[in-house]
Write a protein that holds these residues in place. Structure first.
Motif, PDB file in Angstrom:
ATOM      1  N   ARG A  72       0.767  -7.681  20.025  1.00  0.00           N
ATOM      2  CA  ARG A  72      -0.391  -6.797  19.804  1.00  0.00           C
ATOM      3  C   ARG A  72      -0.953  -6.270  21.122  1.00  0.00           C
ATOM      4  O   ARG A  72      -1.292  -5.098  21.236  1.00  0.00           O
TER       5      ARG A  72
ATOM      6  N   ALA B 179      -1.030  -2.372  22.354  1.00  0.00           N
ATOM      7  CA  ALA B 179      -2.305  -1.756  22.728  1.00  0.00           C
ATOM      8  C   ALA B 179      -2.196  -1.116  24.113  1.00  0.00           C
ATOM      9  O   ALA B 179      -2.667   0.006  24.316  1.00  0.00           O
TER      10      ALA B 179
ATOM     11  N   THR C  70       0.023   1.996  23.783  1.00  0.00           N
ATOM     12  CA  THR C  70      -0.642   3.093  23.074  1.00  0.00           C
ATOM     13  C   THR C  70      -1.559   3.873  24.007  1.00  0.00           C
ATOM     14  O   THR C  70      -1.669   5.099  23.887  1.00  0.00           O
ATOM     15  N   LYS C  71      -2.200   3.186  24.937  1.00  0.00           N
ATOM     16  CA  LYS C  71      -3.067   3.869  25.899  1.00  0.00           C
ATOM     17  C   LYS C  71      -2.274   4.848  26.748  1.00  0.00           C
ATOM     18  O   LYS C  71      -2.752   5.922  27.090  1.00  0.00           O
TER      19      LYS C  71
END
Length: 129
Positions: free
Chosen positions: A11, A15, A18-19
């Motif tokens: 996860r 994350a 994704t940034k």
């Protein structure tokens, strides 16, 4: 541009990726990654739109895909397209080679849960006595 995220927590890796990736990206699994495919992605450029970023999902965990990424690290870094590679773990030799060319190489440690203490089975009987 080449970004590499290494760690055990899926996860947190996603994350971080994704940034960097943004909304529009293409995902490749380890079995889909090869030197030929990476060379195509490096050379191809859309005419009017910006090239979508490429997520190499755990490609550094599988030997054939890892070898392709390590071999083409310099070209991936110089490409106008953004490449993001995720890995659960990476050997020292590959990490050293990738560090030379990666714009960012982040290693995240998996959080270990601390046990509050051991449960004493006899604590209930001690409380009643």
């Amino acid at each position: 541009m080449l970004y590499i995220f290494i760690g055990g927590d899926g996860r947190a890796l996603r994350a971080s990726a994704t940034k960097v990736l943004g909304a529009q990206h293409v995902t490749f699994r380890p079995e889909e990654v090869s030197e030929e495919r990476l060379r195509e992605l490096i050379a191809s450029q859309p005419l009017f739109d910006e090239a979508p970023a490429v997520l190499l999902e755990y490609a550094l965990d599988e030997p054939p895909a890892k070898d392709a990424v390590v071999a083409l690290a310099e070209e991936l870094s110089d490409s106008p397209r953004t490449f993001v590679a995720l890995a659960s773990a990476l050997d020292a030799e590959s990490k050293k080679k990738l560090m030379k060319h990666a714009d960012e190489l982040t290693s995240q440690e998996k959080e270990k849960k601390e046990r509050a203490g051991t449960f004493n089975v006899f604590s209930l009987t001690d409380a009643l006595a």
